[in-house]
Design a protein around this motif. Structure first.
Motif, PDB file in Angstrom:
ATOM      1  N   GLN A 122       0.829  -1.207   0.000  1.00 42.27           N
ATOM      2  CA  GLN A 122       0.000   0.000   0.000  1.00 42.27           C
ATOM      3  C   GLN A 122       0.862   1.255   0.000  1.00 42.27           C
ATOM      4  O   GLN A 122       0.541   2.242  -0.679  1.00 42.27           O
ATOM      5  N   ILE A 123       1.966   1.220   0.733  1.00 40.43           N
ATOM      6  CA  ILE A 123       2.861   2.376   0.793  1.00 40.43           C
ATOM      7  C   ILE A 123       3.519   2.632  -0.558  1.00 40.43           C
ATOM      8  O   ILE A 123       3.742   3.781  -0.949  1.00 40.43           O
ATOM      9  N   SER A 124       3.819   1.566  -1.285  1.00 39.52           N
ATOM     10  CA  SER A 124       4.440   1.736  -2.605  1.00 39.52           C
ATOM     11  C   SER A 124       3.508   2.444  -3.586  1.00 39.52           C
ATOM     12  O   SER A 124       3.955   3.005  -4.587  1.00 39.52           O
ATOM     13  N   ALA A 125       2.203   2.430  -3.280  1.00 39.39           N
ATOM     14  CA  ALA A 125       1.230   3.079  -4.156  1.00 39.39           C
ATOM     15  C   ALA A 125       0.909   4.509  -3.724  1.00 39.39           C
ATOM     16  O   ALA A 125       0.094   5.182  -4.366  1.00 39.39           O
ATOM     17  N   ILE A 126       1.539   4.977  -2.647  1.00 35.28           N
ATOM     18  CA  ILE A 126       1.315   6.346  -2.179  1.00 35.28           C
ATOM     19  C   ILE A 126       1.834   7.332  -3.225  1.00 35.28           C
ATOM     20  O   ILE A 126       2.929   7.181  -3.762  1.00 35.28           O
ATOM     21  N   THR A 127       1.058   8.360  -3.498  1.00 33.56           N
ATOM     22  CA  THR A 127       1.404   9.343  -4.524  1.00 33.56           C
ATOM     23  C   THR A 127       2.381  10.388  -3.990  1.00 33.56           C
ATOM     24  O   THR A 127       2.170  10.949  -2.905  1.00 33.56           O
ATOM     25  N   VAL A 128       3.439  10.631  -4.760  1.00 35.31           N
ATOM     26  CA  VAL A 128       4.376  11.718  -4.468  1.00 35.31           C
ATOM     27  C   VAL A 128       4.333  12.656  -5.673  1.00 35.31           C
ATOM     28  O   VAL A 128       4.789  12.302  -6.762  1.00 35.31           O
ATOM     29  N   SER A 129       3.752  13.819  -5.485  1.00 31.13           N
ATOM     30  CA  SER A 129       3.588  14.761  -6.590  1.00 31.13           C
ATOM     31  C   SER A 129       4.936  15.336  -7.028  1.00 31.13           C
ATOM     32  O   SER A 129       5.926  15.274  -6.284  1.00 31.13           O
ATOM     33  N   GLU A 130       4.960  15.912  -8.210  1.00 27.70           N
ATOM     34  CA  GLU A 130       6.208  16.479  -8.730  1.00 27.70           C
ATOM     35  C   GLU A 130       6.744  17.616  -7.854  1.00 27.70           C
ATOM     36  O   GLU A 130       7.957  17.669  -7.605  1.00 27.70           O
ATOM     37  N   PRO A 131       5.896  18.530  -7.344  1.00 28.93           N
ATOM     38  CA  PRO A 131       6.417  19.569  -6.443  1.00 28.93           C
ATOM     39  C   PRO A 131       7.077  18.997  -5.185  1.00 28.93           C
ATOM     40  O   PRO A 131       8.088  19.530  -4.725  1.00 28.93           O
ATOM     41  N   VAL A 132       6.492  17.908  -4.633  1.00 29.33           N
ATOM     42  CA  VAL A 132       7.080  17.296  -3.435  1.00 29.33           C
ATOM     43  C   VAL A 132       8.402  16.618  -3.787  1.00 29.33           C
ATOM     44  O   VAL A 132       9.379  16.682  -3.028  1.00 29.33           O
ATOM     45  N   GLU A 133       8.461  15.958  -4.949  1.00 34.08           N
ATOM     46  CA  GLU A 133       9.718  15.366  -5.410  1.00 34.08           C
ATOM     47  C   GLU A 133      10.801  16.435  -5.534  1.00 34.08           C
ATOM     48  O   GLU A 133      11.945  16.245  -5.097  1.00 34.08           O
ATOM     49  N   LYS A 134      10.437  17.573  -6.131  1.00 35.43           N
ATOM     50  CA  LYS A 134      11.395  18.670  -6.301  1.00 35.43           C
ATOM     51  C   LYS A 134      11.833  19.221  -4.947  1.00 35.43           C
ATOM     52  O   LYS A 134      12.990  19.613  -4.766  1.00 35.43           O
ATOM     53  N   TYR A 135      10.908  19.231  -3.989  1.00 41.51           N
ATOM     54  CA  TYR A 135      11.230  19.716  -2.643  1.00 41.51           C
ATOM     55  C   TYR A 135      12.253  18.804  -1.967  1.00 41.51           C
ATOM     56  O   TYR A 135      13.219  19.287  -1.354  1.00 41.51           O
ATOM     57  N   ILE A 136      12.056  17.488  -2.084  1.00 43.86           N
ATOM     58  CA  ILE A 136      13.012  16.536  -1.502  1.00 43.86           C
ATOM     59  C   ILE A 136      14.392  16.708  -2.126  1.00 43.86           C
ATOM     60  O   ILE A 136      15.408  16.764  -1.422  1.00 43.86           O
ATOM     61  N   VAL A 137      14.427  16.807  -3.443  1.00 42.54           N
ATOM     62  CA  VAL A 137      15.698  16.983  -4.146  1.00 42.54           C
ATOM     63  C   VAL A 137      16.345  18.311  -3.757  1.00 42.54           C
ATOM     64  O   VAL A 137      17.568  18.397  -3.568  1.00 42.54           O
ATOM     65  N   ALA A 138      15.538  19.350  -3.604  1.00 43.90           N
ATOM     66  CA  ALA A 138      16.072  20.664  -3.224  1.00 43.90           C
ATOM     67  C   ALA A 138      16.709  20.620  -1.836  1.00 43.90           C
ATOM     68  O   ALA A 138      17.756  21.240  -1.600  1.00 43.90           O
ATOM     69  N   LEU A 139      16.091  19.894  -0.914  1.00 41.67           N
ATOM     70  CA  LEU A 139      16.666  19.758   0.428  1.00 41.67           C
ATOM     71  C   LEU A 139      18.020  19.046   0.371  1.00 41.67           C
ATOM     72  O   LEU A 139      18.981  19.452   1.044  1.00 41.67           O
ATOM     73  N   VAL A 140      18.100  17.984  -0.443  1.00 41.65           N
ATOM     74  CA  VAL A 140      19.350  17.246  -0.579  1.00 41.65           C
ATOM     75  C   VAL A 140      20.433  18.121  -1.206  1.00 41.65           C
ATOM     76  O   VAL A 140      21.569  18.178  -0.721  1.00 41.65           O
ATOM     77  N   PHE A 141      20.078  18.826  -2.262  1.00 43.45           N
ATOM     78  CA  PHE A 141      21.065  19.668  -2.946  1.00 43.45           C
ATOM     79  C   PHE A 141      21.504  20.838  -2.076  1.00 43.45           C
ATOM     80  O   PHE A 141      22.622  21.344  -2.231  1.00 43.45           O
ATOM     81  N   ALA A 142      20.655  21.256  -1.171  1.00 40.18           N
ATOM     82  CA  ALA A 142      21.035  22.332  -0.249  1.00 40.18           C
ATOM     83  C   ALA A 142      22.148  21.892   0.689  1.00 40.18           C
ATOM     84  O   ALA A 142      22.949  22.717   1.149  1.00 40.18           O
TER      85      ALA A 142
END
Length: 325
Positions: A218-238
């Motif tokens: 069920q967790i594998s089917a959880i939706t991660v929107s593109e803005p949230v994906e970009k937010y995660i990547v932005a935190l890592v790149f920071a």
């Protein structure tokens, strides 16, 4: 009951015997749901061992406790080939070590030499053990909870950053509040008064591990929107290029988060959203787990150590600077 209800009930039952450490219980469940391993750091007596025991007590899973000491050998963890003789014939048979269990408590993991640590971390990463040229698969349900004591560093072997990176989360456990402290005292007193036979008779019903596997689907089917994906990547790149956000922040960081940090944040955020009853991830879900995923993956500069700046302070500063697109 739904699968989520079963998992929440599991956490509630754990909370009955672990008072004042709700955050640690939640993180243990997140690690189990995200199929990752957890490093727990805290002072002695803060229920780290009790937590994993409570999880095993309420889940139909086998628990192995490995007390890491300087004289431990890799074979003491993985197992080894033992020579057996019967009827005039002899052969080598593999004798499984304690790592062949569902839940592994690696107590004071930094007290064993690097070779022993590497043996455990290989099993964590590959989900198998290789002895004598043969590979043996570990159970499908497999989670390691390693503990460290932050105040005793003499005679220890700190885990290298590359090996720390293999832990999904690094949890820091603090003291409970006054009310919880009193409740702990009463709980232990009540446990001493209950006869062993009565306690065995009143043992809780254990959750079938199938519920964990169902939850992971069920967790594998959880939706991660593109803005949230970009937010995660932005935190890592920071963490990798902090000078783009703040020159003072750049002075505190030497090495940023690895790609495992992106993967880990995504996994734990989805598990956290699922636990909260949503089928999508929000930026707040990411903020709720980012410290635990990033904490052990940052390498701070000399200046940060000199000013007693902690990884959490750096992460909180990054979260405050990175905007959600």
């Amino acid at each position: 009951m739904t699968t989520r209800d079963d998992i929440l009930a599991l956490g509630k039952r754990m909370g009955q015997s672990i008072i004042g450490q709700e955050a640690m219980i939640e993180r243990l469940l997140l690690g189990l749901l995200a199929n990752g391993h957890i490093l727990v750091e805290g002072l002695p007596g803060l229920a780290k061992t009790r937590a994993i025991k409570a999880l095993a007590k309420n889940l139909a899973a086998e628990l192995s406790r490995i007390q890491f000491t300087p004289d431990l050998l890799p074979a003491d963890i993985t197992g080894s080939d033992i020579y057996f003789s019967e009827g005039g014939k002899g052969e080598f048979k593999f004798q499984q070590g304690p790592v062949f269990a569902n839940l592994i408590l690696a107590d004071e993991v930094n007290r064993a030499p690097a070779k022993v640590q590497a043996a455990l971390l290989e099993a964590m990463e590959e989900r198998q053990v290789t002895v004598g040229g043969k590979s043996y698969l570990l159970p499908d349900l497999f989670m390691v909870m390693a503990t460290q004591n932050p105040i005793e560093q003499e005679g220890t072997y700190p885990l290298p950053e590359a090996q720390l990176d293999r832990f999904l989360m690094h949890i820091e456990v603090g003291y409970p509040d006054e009310a919880s402290e009193a409740a702990i005292m009463r709980l232990v007193r009540s446990e001493e008064e209950v006869p062993a036979e009565t306690a065995k008779h009143n043992a809780p019903m254990k959750l079938d591990p199938a519920a964990i596997f169902d939850a992971r689907k069920q967790i594998s089917a959880i939706t991660v929107s593109e803005p949230v994906e970009k937010y995660i990547v932005a935190l890592v790149f920071a963490t990798r290029y902090p000078e783009k956000l703040d020159k003072d922040l750049a002075k505190l960081l030497q090495v940023g988060v690895s790609p495992r940090g992106v993967i880990g944040t995504d996994k734990v955020s989805r598990a956290y959203a699922w636990l909260k009853g949503r089928d999508y991830v929000t930026p707040d879900d990411v903020k709720a787990v980012v410290n635990d995923v990033f904490r052990h993956r940052l390498i701070l500069s000399y200046e940060a150590h000199a000013s007693n700046t902690t990884p959490d302070q750096v992460i909180d500063r990054i979260v405050s600077l990175v905007a959600v697109s």
